[in-house]
Design a protein around this motif. Structure first.
Motif, PDB file in Angstrom:
ATOM      1  N   GLY A   1       0.817  -1.209   0.000  1.00 38.32           N
ATOM      2  CA  GLY A   1       0.000   0.000   0.000  1.00 38.32           C
ATOM      3  C   GLY A   1       0.852   1.260   0.000  1.00 38.32           C
ATOM      4  O   GLY A   1       0.567   2.218  -0.725  1.00 38.32           O
ATOM      5  N   VAL A   2       1.902   1.263   0.797  1.00 39.17           N
ATOM      6  CA  VAL A   2       2.800   2.418   0.841  1.00 39.17           C
ATOM      7  C   VAL A   2       3.506   2.591  -0.508  1.00 39.17           C
ATOM      8  O   VAL A   2       3.629   3.705  -1.019  1.00 39.17           O
ATOM      9  CB  VAL A   2       3.820   2.265   1.993  1.00 39.17           C
ATOM     10  CG1 VAL A   2       4.914   3.313   1.908  1.00 39.17           C
ATOM     11  CG2 VAL A   2       3.113   2.340   3.339  1.00 39.17           C
ATOM     12  N   ALA A   3       3.962   1.503  -1.086  1.00 42.57           N
ATOM     13  CA  ALA A   3       4.638   1.582  -2.387  1.00 42.57           C
ATOM     14  C   ALA A   3       3.681   2.096  -3.458  1.00 42.57           C
ATOM     15  O   ALA A   3       4.066   2.909  -4.307  1.00 42.57           O
ATOM     16  CB  ALA A   3       5.190   0.214  -2.768  1.00 42.57           C
ATOM     17  N   LEU A   4       2.443   1.651  -3.437  1.00 37.58           N
ATOM     18  CA  LEU A   4       1.446   2.115  -4.398  1.00 37.58           C
ATOM     19  C   LEU A   4       1.156   3.601  -4.198  1.00 37.58           C
ATOM     20  O   LEU A   4       1.049   4.358  -5.177  1.00 37.58           O
ATOM     21  CB  LEU A   4       0.166   1.286  -4.267  1.00 37.58           C
ATOM     22  CG  LEU A   4      -0.948   1.588  -5.256  1.00 37.58           C
ATOM     23  CD1 LEU A   4      -0.470   1.282  -6.668  1.00 37.58           C
ATOM     24  CD2 LEU A   4      -2.180   0.783  -4.925  1.00 37.58           C
ATOM     25  N   ALA A   5       1.055   4.031  -2.952  1.00 39.33           N
ATOM     26  CA  ALA A   5       0.799   5.444  -2.669  1.00 39.33           C
ATOM     27  C   ALA A   5       1.962   6.308  -3.137  1.00 39.33           C
ATOM     28  O   ALA A   5       1.756   7.398  -3.694  1.00 39.33           O
ATOM     29  CB  ALA A   5       0.554   5.645  -1.181  1.00 39.33           C
ATOM     30  N   ILE A   6       3.185   5.857  -2.942  1.00 38.96           N
ATOM     31  CA  ILE A   6       4.346   6.609  -3.398  1.00 38.96           C
ATOM     32  C   ILE A   6       4.362   6.703  -4.920  1.00 38.96           C
ATOM     33  O   ILE A   6       4.649   7.765  -5.490  1.00 38.96           O
ATOM     34  CB  ILE A   6       5.642   5.974  -2.861  1.00 38.96           C
ATOM     35  CG1 ILE A   6       5.732   6.198  -1.344  1.00 38.96           C
ATOM     36  CG2 ILE A   6       6.870   6.529  -3.557  1.00 38.96           C
ATOM     37  CD1 ILE A   6       6.869   5.458  -0.683  1.00 38.96           C
ATOM     38  N   ALA A   7       4.039   5.599  -5.595  1.00 38.03           N
ATOM     39  CA  ALA A   7       4.025   5.601  -7.056  1.00 38.03           C
ATOM     40  C   ALA A   7       2.954   6.538  -7.587  1.00 38.03           C
ATOM     41  O   ALA A   7       3.203   7.323  -8.532  1.00 38.03           O
ATOM     42  CB  ALA A   7       3.811   4.182  -7.574  1.00 38.03           C
ATOM     43  N   ILE A   8       1.774   6.514  -7.005  1.00 38.71           N
ATOM     44  CA  ILE A   8       0.694   7.395  -7.454  1.00 38.71           C
ATOM     45  C   ILE A   8       1.059   8.850  -7.183  1.00 38.71           C
ATOM     46  O   ILE A   8       0.838   9.729  -8.027  1.00 38.71           O
ATOM     47  CB  ILE A   8      -0.638   7.005  -6.772  1.00 38.71           C
ATOM     48  CG1 ILE A   8      -1.115   5.660  -7.320  1.00 38.71           C
ATOM     49  CG2 ILE A   8      -1.697   8.082  -6.978  1.00 38.71           C
ATOM     50  CD1 ILE A   8      -2.328   5.097  -6.617  1.00 38.71           C
ATOM     51  N   GLY A   9       1.641   9.122  -6.016  1.00 39.05           N
ATOM     52  CA  GLY A   9       2.070  10.479  -5.694  1.00 39.05           C
ATOM     53  C   GLY A   9       3.122  10.982  -6.659  1.00 39.05           C
ATOM     54  O   GLY A   9       3.099  12.146  -7.078  1.00 39.05           O
TER      55      GLY A   9
ATOM     56  N   ILE B   1       3.546  10.068  -9.767  1.00 43.13           N
ATOM     57  CA  ILE B   1       2.900  10.313 -11.058  1.00 43.13           C
ATOM     58  C   ILE B   1       2.119  11.622 -11.034  1.00 43.13           C
ATOM     59  O   ILE B   1       2.178  12.413 -11.973  1.00 43.13           O
ATOM     60  CB  ILE B   1       1.989   9.126 -11.445  1.00 43.13           C
ATOM     61  CG1 ILE B   1       2.842   7.901 -11.754  1.00 43.13           C
ATOM     62  CG2 ILE B   1       1.101   9.475 -12.629  1.00 43.13           C
ATOM     63  CD1 ILE B   1       2.053   6.629 -11.924  1.00 43.13           C
ATOM     64  N   VAL B   2       1.410  11.874  -9.940  1.00 43.40           N
ATOM     65  CA  VAL B   2       0.631  13.107  -9.832  1.00 43.40           C
ATOM     66  C   VAL B   2       1.557  14.319  -9.827  1.00 43.40           C
ATOM     67  O   VAL B   2       1.301  15.320 -10.507  1.00 43.40           O
ATOM     68  CB  VAL B   2      -0.254  13.069  -8.565  1.00 43.40           C
ATOM     69  CG1 VAL B   2      -0.843  14.435  -8.251  1.00 43.40           C
ATOM     70  CG2 VAL B   2      -1.357  12.044  -8.734  1.00 43.40           C
ATOM     71  N   ILE B   3       2.650  14.234  -9.076  1.00 42.77           N
ATOM     72  CA  ILE B   3       3.593  15.361  -9.015  1.00 42.77           C
ATOM     73  C   ILE B   3       4.254  15.583 -10.377  1.00 42.77           C
ATOM     74  O   ILE B   3       4.447  16.720 -10.809  1.00 42.77           O
ATOM     75  CB  ILE B   3       4.640  15.124  -7.917  1.00 42.77           C
ATOM     76  CG1 ILE B   3       3.977  15.238  -6.541  1.00 42.77           C
ATOM     77  CG2 ILE B   3       5.802  16.094  -8.019  1.00 42.77           C
ATOM     78  CD1 ILE B   3       4.856  14.825  -5.394  1.00 42.77           C
ATOM     79  N   ALA B   4       4.595  14.499 -11.068  1.00 48.23           N
ATOM     80  CA  ALA B   4       5.266  14.633 -12.361  1.00 48.23           C
ATOM     81  C   ALA B   4       4.345  15.206 -13.427  1.00 48.23           C
ATOM     82  O   ALA B   4       4.801  15.932 -14.325  1.00 48.23           O
ATOM     83  CB  ALA B   4       5.800  13.285 -12.809  1.00 48.23           C
ATOM     84  N   THR B   5       3.067  14.913 -13.369  1.00 50.45           N
ATOM     85  CA  THR B   5       2.142  15.388 -14.401  1.00 50.45           C
ATOM     86  C   THR B   5       1.435  16.677 -14.016  1.00 50.45           C
ATOM     87  O   THR B   5       0.785  17.285 -14.857  1.00 50.45           O
ATOM     88  CB  THR B   5       1.091  14.311 -14.715  1.00 50.45           C
ATOM     89  OG1 THR B   5       0.379  13.987 -13.522  1.00 50.45           O
ATOM     90  CG2 THR B   5       1.752  13.069 -15.277  1.00 50.45           C
ATOM     91  N   ALA B   6       1.541  17.107 -12.768  1.00 52.47           N
ATOM     92  CA  ALA B   6       0.868  18.346 -12.339  1.00 52.47           C
ATOM     93  C   ALA B   6       1.652  19.554 -12.827  1.00 52.47           C
ATOM     94  O   ALA B   6       2.853  19.503 -13.059  1.00 52.47           O
ATOM     95  CB  ALA B   6       0.762  18.370 -10.825  1.00 52.47           C
TER      96      ALA B   6
END
Length: 72
Positions: A49-57, A59-64
């Motif tokens: 869950g932590v790894a998934l949250a880091i990956a999603i974060g 991606i969001v930071i890179a595309t924002a």
């Protein structure tokens, strides 16, 4: 010159004898039973869950941000 060849010959003999000596050694070791069970058994859901949250974060930071180029 003779000393150098003597050293080379002794090194070659040592390399040739090491596998023979290792094969002749007694390798019958008894295994010890485990005293405690492994507490890390199973699926590490928290870590996933932590790894998934880091990956999603990431991606969001890179595309924002602005889609406008910064160069003139």
């Amino acid at each position: 010159m003779i000393i150098r060849k003597l050293g080379l010959a002794s090194a070659a003999a040592a390399l040739a004898m090491v596998p023979v000596a290792a094969q002749a050694a007694d390798t019958s070791r008894a295994s010890a039973p485990a005293k405690a069970s492994n507490k890390m058994a199973g699926t590490p859901t928290v870590a996933l869950g932590v790894a998934l949250a880091i990956a999603i974060g990431a991606i969001v930071i890179a595309t924002a941000g602005s889609s406008q180029p910064t160069s003139p």
